[in-house]
Design an enzyme around this catalytic site. Sequence first.
Site, PDB file in Angstrom:
ATOM      1  N   ASP A 151      11.579   7.125   2.918  1.00 52.18           N
ATOM      2  CA  ASP A 151      12.074   5.839   2.433  1.00 52.18           C
ATOM      3  C   ASP A 151      13.558   5.756   2.781  1.00 52.18           C
ATOM      4  OD1 ASP A 151      12.229   3.376   1.155  1.00 52.18           O
ATOM      5  OD2 ASP A 151      12.231   4.209  -0.875  1.00 52.18           O
ATOM      6  N   HIS A 152      14.080   4.547   2.792  1.00 54.80           N
ATOM      7  CA  HIS A 152      15.506   4.328   3.009  1.00 54.80           C
ATOM      8  C   HIS A 152      16.196   4.159   1.664  1.00 54.80           C
ATOM      9  CE1 HIS A 152      14.411   2.642   7.223  1.00 54.80           C
ATOM     10  NE2 HIS A 152      14.810   3.886   7.324  1.00 54.80           N
ATOM     11  N   PHE A 185      13.013  -0.256  -0.594  1.00 56.60           N
ATOM     12  CA  PHE A 185      11.608  -0.689  -0.589  1.00 56.60           C
ATOM     13  C   PHE A 185      10.923  -0.477   0.766  1.00 56.60           C
ATOM     14  CE2 PHE A 185      14.221  -3.964  -2.928  1.00 56.60           C
ATOM     15  CZ  PHE A 185      14.205  -3.304  -4.146  1.00 56.60           C
ATOM     16  N   HIS A 186      11.145   0.692   1.391  1.00 58.09           N
ATOM     17  CA  HIS A 186      10.545   0.970   2.696  1.00 58.09           C
ATOM     18  C   HIS A 186       9.707   2.246   2.699  1.00 58.09           C
ATOM     19  CE1 HIS A 186      14.138  -1.336   4.749  1.00 58.09           C
ATOM     20  NE2 HIS A 186      13.308  -2.147   4.106  1.00 58.09           N
ATOM     21  N   PRO A 187       8.827   2.495   1.728  1.00 58.90           N
ATOM     22  CA  PRO A 187       8.045   3.740   1.758  1.00 58.90           C
ATOM     23  C   PRO A 187       7.028   3.739   2.905  1.00 58.90           C
ATOM     24  CG  PRO A 187       7.236   2.300   0.016  1.00 58.90           C
ATOM     25  CD  PRO A 187       8.490   1.667   0.557  1.00 58.90           C
TER      26      PRO A 187
END
Length: 536
Positions: free
Chosen positions: A298-299, A473-475
Site C-alpha cells: 500500500d502507499h 487507499f491503494h492495497p
Amino acid sequence: MTELGSLGAFDYVVVGAGSAGCVLANRLSADPGNRVLLVEAGGWDRYFWIHVPVGYLYTMNNPRTDWCFRTQAEPGLNGRSLSYPRGRVLGGSSAINGMIYMRGQAQDYERWRDMGNAGWGWDDVLPYFLRCEDHAYLGPPYHRQGGDWRVERQRLSWEILDAFREAAAEVGIPSVDDFNTGDNEGCSYFQVNQRRGVRVTCADAFLKPVLSRDNLTVMTGVHACGIELTDGRASALDVLHEGERKRIGVSRELVLAAGAIGSPQLLQCSGIGDPQQLRATGVPVRHVLPGVGRNLQDHLQIRTVFRVQDTVTLNQRANSLWGKAAMVLEYALRRSGPLSMAPSQLGCFARSDPQRTRANLEYHVQPLSTDKLGDPLHRFPALTASVCNLQPESRGEVTITSPDPFVPPRIAPNYLSTEGDRRVAAEAIRLTRRILAAPALSRFSPEELLPGPEIVDAEALAEAAGDIGTTIFHPVGTCRMGGDDDAVVDERLRVRGIAGLRVVDASVMPVITSGNTNAPTVMIAEKGADMILADA
C-alpha cells in the site's frame, strides 16, 4: 429480481461488482452465448453522494458504501490503527475513491514481466489502457477518444496550488501536461474520471450500458461465503442471500474480483491458503497455496500541513455560511467549484534522492487542512502536501481470524517496517520543506504545522511520519501472480492448481504500481477478460 435458488448454473460467475468486476461483466457478456452472473455484497449506487465528486467525504466510513475495515495497530505508525476504506456498492472503490486516472510507470510493468509474468510489460498493457479510455482532450499515441471510461481535466484551480507547481519547478521538478505516458515525473493537475463535474464510476462506465443484455444477471446483497471444489475444479459458489445460504453452479469459470482484501479472504474461508494459518482458524485445508493473503502493499501518505497567508483556500470557504452557499450554487449551475473537486487536485512525482533512476514519490496537494483525516477543516488558510513512497519495501498480509466469512479479516500493512522505507519517509519530508521554501511560495509565508519544523533528525522524521502517515487507499498484491511457490495465480490469472478459478483484480499485482491504482485495476480486468475468453 430472480431468487438465487432458482438461477441454476452460469458459464461465468464474477464475485464483486467493483472496478474489475464491472469490466469483466461487460466483456464476458458481450458474447450472447455466455451466461454471466455478477454478484455484489453491497447495494445499488443510488446514493446521491456517490455521484458528486466531493461526496467521498460521506461515502468513506459509511456502511452503506464502505466495508469500514480497520488495520491492526501498526508498529511503524507508533501503535496506531487506521481506517481502511473499500467500496461496498456497485462500482466498488471507484464509487468512493479520489477519481484520479493514473497508469503508473512503464518500469512497473517491465518489472512485472521480468519477474516471470509474460505478457505484462508496458507495451503489452498499454493497449488495454487505451481500449476503454474516452479522453476529453488527449489523443494518440498514449490516449484515445471513444472508449467506455471518461477522463477529463478538473474544473477548478487554486492560486496556492499554481504557486506550489511553480515552486516545484524551482527545485527541479518540471511542470508537465500528462502523467500517463509511462514516465510520470513532474508536476501537474490530476486527470480524473468525471464527466462535466460528475463522478464516473466503473458501474457507470462499464456495467449500466449493458444491463439490458439477456445473458447478464446482476445481483446485489449477495455475500460470497465459500468456493466449492469438485475433483480439483471450482464447481460452485456458496452465498448468503436474503438470510439464506444458497449455491450457484459454475460451468466454466468462477472469477474473483473482490479486491485485495475480499479475494484472499474468500479463498481462505474456502480452505485455500497457508495450511498452518487455516488450521489455526479452524478451516479445513482443501488446497495448499501459502501465498494467499501475503505480499500486501500500500502507499502510505505522509500528511505535511502548512499554514499560509494572503490567499483563499477551502478552509475559509467551507467555514463560512456564505462560502458554503456559493459552492452549492456554483456546482448546481456549472458543475464546477469545490463540490466538483477530487480529494487531491495537484499531483507531483519526484525522486527522494537524485541518484534514483525514476520518480519514487507522489504528492497529492490540497488547498485545505485538518488535524487528522475526518476532522473539521481549520479556520485559517492552509495547504496539505501529502507525499507517499511509490515503491515501498514493506510487505503486509491479510488473514482471516475465523471461518465465518462475515468476520472482517486481519489487515496488517506493516508500514515503515524497513530501514529503506523509513529513510525515504525522512527524505520525502525534507523535499517537501524545500518546495515550500522556494521563491514562488514566499509571498504566502508558509508556516509548517505538521510534522513541525523542530523535527530535523532523520530518525525523528521517520518517527514523525509514523505519527501523521495514513493510507492513501491503494492495497494490492495479496493474490500475486508469478511462477514461484508463493504465487497465487499464474500469468493468465488462473489460481494455481485449481481449474476453473481465477482472480482478476488489484490483488494479482506482484508489485504495486507507481501511482494511483484504480486505472491499473481496470487494465487488469480488460486483459483478464481477454484471457478468459481466449482460454474458453
